[in-house]
Design a protein around this motif. Structure first.
Motif, PDB file in Angstrom:
ATOM      1  N   PHE A   1      65.614  57.416 -36.939  1.00 59.91           N
ATOM      2  CA  PHE A   1      66.935  57.614 -37.533  1.00 59.91           C
ATOM      3  C   PHE A   1      67.389  56.430 -38.378  1.00 59.91           C
ATOM      4  O   PHE A   1      68.580  56.245 -38.602  1.00 59.91           O
ATOM      5  CB  PHE A   1      67.949  57.898 -36.422  1.00 59.91           C
ATOM      6  N   THR A   2      66.467  55.629 -38.820  1.00 55.19           N
ATOM      7  CA  THR A   2      66.771  54.559 -39.751  1.00 55.19           C
ATOM      8  C   THR A   2      65.862  54.691 -40.955  1.00 55.19           C
ATOM      9  O   THR A   2      64.703  55.119 -40.813  1.00 55.19           O
ATOM     10  CB  THR A   2      66.574  53.173 -39.100  1.00 55.19           C
ATOM     11  N   PRO A   3      66.333  54.354 -42.142  1.00 54.98           N
ATOM     12  CA  PRO A   3      65.462  54.421 -43.318  1.00 54.98           C
ATOM     13  C   PRO A   3      64.443  53.289 -43.374  1.00 54.98           C
ATOM     14  O   PRO A   3      63.580  53.288 -44.248  1.00 54.98           O
ATOM     15  CB  PRO A   3      66.445  54.333 -44.496  1.00 54.98           C
ATOM     16  N   ALA A   4      64.519  52.336 -42.470  1.00 56.85           N
ATOM     17  CA  ALA A   4      63.570  51.217 -42.461  1.00 56.85           C
ATOM     18  C   ALA A   4      62.154  51.733 -42.210  1.00 56.85           C
ATOM     19  O   ALA A   4      61.948  52.768 -41.568  1.00 56.85           O
ATOM     20  CB  ALA A   4      63.956  50.207 -41.395  1.00 56.85           C
ATOM     21  N   ARG A   5      61.164  51.003 -42.707  1.00 56.87           N
ATOM     22  CA  ARG A   5      59.765  51.311 -42.457  1.00 56.87           C
ATOM     23  C   ARG A   5      59.056  50.042 -41.987  1.00 56.87           C
ATOM     24  O   ARG A   5      59.439  48.922 -42.340  1.00 56.87           O
ATOM     25  CB  ARG A   5      59.086  51.856 -43.731  1.00 56.87           C
ATOM     26  N   THR A   6      58.029  50.227 -41.180  1.00 56.50           N
ATOM     27  CA  THR A   6      57.293  49.106 -40.599  1.00 56.50           C
ATOM     28  C   THR A   6      55.930  48.992 -41.261  1.00 56.50           C
ATOM     29  O   THR A   6      55.189  49.975 -41.345  1.00 56.50           O
ATOM     30  CB  THR A   6      57.137  49.299 -39.081  1.00 56.50           C
ATOM     31  N   SER A   7      55.609  47.791 -41.725  1.00 59.54           N
ATOM     32  CA  SER A   7      54.365  47.540 -42.455  1.00 59.54           C
ATOM     33  C   SER A   7      53.291  47.001 -41.514  1.00 59.54           C
ATOM     34  O   SER A   7      53.548  46.641 -40.362  1.00 59.54           O
ATOM     35  CB  SER A   7      54.609  46.514 -43.561  1.00 59.54           C
ATOM     36  N   ALA A   8      52.071  46.900 -42.021  1.00 60.28           N
ATOM     37  CA  ALA A   8      50.964  46.359 -41.227  1.00 60.28           C
ATOM     38  C   ALA A   8      51.214  44.902 -40.869  1.00 60.28           C
ATOM     39  O   ALA A   8      50.931  44.458 -39.743  1.00 60.28           O
ATOM     40  CB  ALA A   8      49.653  46.510 -41.992  1.00 60.28           C
ATOM     41  N   ALA A   9      51.748  44.130 -41.810  1.00 58.41           N
ATOM     42  CA  ALA A   9      51.984  42.703 -41.556  1.00 58.41           C
ATOM     43  C   ALA A   9      52.965  42.491 -40.413  1.00 58.41           C
ATOM     44  O   ALA A   9      52.900  41.476 -39.703  1.00 58.41           O
ATOM     45  CB  ALA A   9      52.489  42.027 -42.823  1.00 58.41           C
TER      46      ALA A   9
END
Length: 513
Positions: free
Chosen positions: A20-28
């Protein structure tokens, strides 16, 4: 003949992920560690410890990200591919006996409903069906029937806050070694009884500090005492990932089939019977109601902590929602400068931090921060104040700046989002939270050091990606009926009978429950 030491691989990806957040999690963001660097994360595997003596441990890849938004598919594929390659190298060189799968259990990947299951399927394709796999999980993870099937052993934290995290991981490894080294007349793979419980609550209503969670988790010891029980896990589940596997669950493992089933059913019934008794860990209210109480508090109730819970970065919030700070600075007590010393932690703003660092401590600056990721509730906030302190080198924040606004409001700005859980998080910045009047922190339940420090505390029901008002978020994919989304189960109470999960080497059949 001397029995050879077991050879065990170690791998896993962990990220508690809000849908429910527009944030995204990257590999780093996972800060991946490989080989010996991965093993070095766990002190109980240090040279000379009982587990290091009992087996040879080989690290593949371990990645741990701060809770956040969904993991991008590209990031997941990159990390999963590397993990598989490293496991292939270990398998090519050694005859593997076991694998420890160190996960959280609430990782959401774009396009995947059960990311931990998908990852384990890829791992099984490398190590084969005969290698024993033991998982350690957060009690806020989610255990699908399919994941329970593919694992041989699984355990989870029994404390929230998670003061037993390392003890749980050590137990997962000890159980694995115990099963690998079991006498010939004892099956290596135990029975598994899994029961889904149709309850989905936030961690702030299920802390083991309070009832009824305290008693439910306290009953684990009684179930473990039944004959033939190896391990007992009770999962609260993760409320902010909108997928069919999101719900509470019980999973008991052991060699006595009757005990395993009876123990699981006892705990599932206890959890279900207590569903309406769960409550927030602190008094709650709107942010204004919490601030009213904090500003009116007596000196004996200070520092007065207020949890800005809807954007908690350790539950999956983006961390850059400005709604709470904006409302704080609009308060008449703040404008009239009669609220005392206030600390607010925190708002990310890379450009604001750069500008403040360039100006230097003591300089007055005007900067804009926040809402770069999540602007659904408020836009960026502009602050004018004196640069009070600067700190470089934090693992999460990178650079932190404290801006003194309106004389006595200390706002922590970060290059990247960071949770503030420890007293040193504040004192390293020159702040003294024990002497503050009010401390607003983006958190849900207070972590132990803050909990002990707070003279009084309220939990503000603020908006964000981990909003405590679950019905306000709009879940569409969880299984229904589900408490508290549904309260009337009519004449169809949930089936809390034990599902005996087949061994991982046997096919799983029947309807998906």
């Amino acid at each position: 003949m001397t029995r050879r030491r077991p050879i065990i691989a170690v791998c896993g990806l962990a990220c508690e992920t809000s849908a429910f957040t527009p944030a995204r999690t990257s590999a780093a963001a996972f800060h991946p560690r490989r080989g010996r660097d991965a093993i070095a994360l766990y002190r109980f595997l240090d040279a000379g410890t009982p587990l290091a003596i009992a087996a040879d441990w080989y690290g593949a890849l371990i990645g741990r990200a701060l809770p956040g938004g969904m993991v991008t598919r590209a990031a997941y594929e990159e990390l999963a591919d590397e993990m598989v390659c490293l496991l292939e190298a270990i398998v090519a060189e050694h005859s593997l006996d076991g694998l420890w799968f160190d996960i959280h259990g609430a990782m959401v990947v774009e396009g995947l409903d059960d990311a931990e299951l998908d990852l384990l399927q890829r791992i099984r394709a490398v190590i084969g069906p005969n290698v024993l796999v033991s998982a350690s999980m957060d009690l806020h993870g989610n255990v699908s029937r399919e994941l329970a099937h593919m694992l041989d052993l699984v355990t989870c934290f029994r404390m929230a806050p998670h003061e037993d995290e390392l003890a749980t991981k050590q137990r997962a490894c000890e159980n694995l070694v115990k099963c690998i080294r079991a006498p010939r007349d004892v099956p290596q793979r135990p029975f598994k009884a899994w029961i889904p419980v149709p309850v989905l609550l936030p961690g702030e209503q299920t802390s083991t500090r309070d009832e009824p969670a305290r008693s439910i988790y306290g009953s684990i010891a009684d179930v473990e005492a039944l004959p033939g029980i190896l391990d007992v896990g009770v999962w609260v589940g993760y409320a902010w990932a909108d997928a069919p596997r999101n719900r509470a669950a019980v999973l008991v493992t052991g060699w006595n089939r009757a005990s395993v089933a009876a123990g699981a059913e006892r705990l599932a019934r206890q959890f279900w019977a207590a569903r309406a008794d769960f409550h927030f860990v602190a008094p709650t209210g709107s942010l204004d109601e919490c601030l009213d109480a904090a500003f009116a508090a007596s000196s004996s109730e200070r520092p007065y902590f207020v949890s800005d819970s809807g954007d908690n970065p350790t539950a999956g919030g983006s961390g850059d929602v400005t709604w709470g700070l904006t409302r704080l600075l609009e308060r008449r007590e703040i404008i009239e400068r009669r609220a005392g010393v206030i600390i607010y932690a925190s708002i990310p703003g890379p450009e604001a931090v750069r500008k403040a660092v360039a100006a230097g401590v003591g300089s007055t600056v005007t900067v804009t921060a926040g809402a770069a990721v999540d602007d659904l509730h408020a836009g960026p906030i502009t602050l004018t104040g004196a640069v009070f302190s600067v700190k470089h080198g934090d693992q999460h924040a990178r650079t932190e700046v404290v801006l003194r606004v309106l004389e006595s409001v200390y706002v922590i700005l970060t290059e990247l989002r960071k949770p503030y859980h420890y007293e040193r998080d504040f004192t390293d910045l020159g702040l003294q939270p024990r002497q503050a009047d009010v401390v607003l922190v983006k958190i849900g339940y207070l972590e132990p050091e803050l909990y002990d420090m707070a003279a009084a505390w309220m939990l503000a029901l603020t908006p964000g990606g981990v909003d405590q008002d679950l019905k306000r978020l709009g879940h569409t994919r969880i299984r229904r009926p589900m408490f508290p989304f549904d309260t009337d189960f009519g004449d169809k109470p949930p089936d809390l009978s034990a599902r005996l999960i087949p061994l991982s080497t046997e096919p799983l059949s029947g309807p998906d429950e």
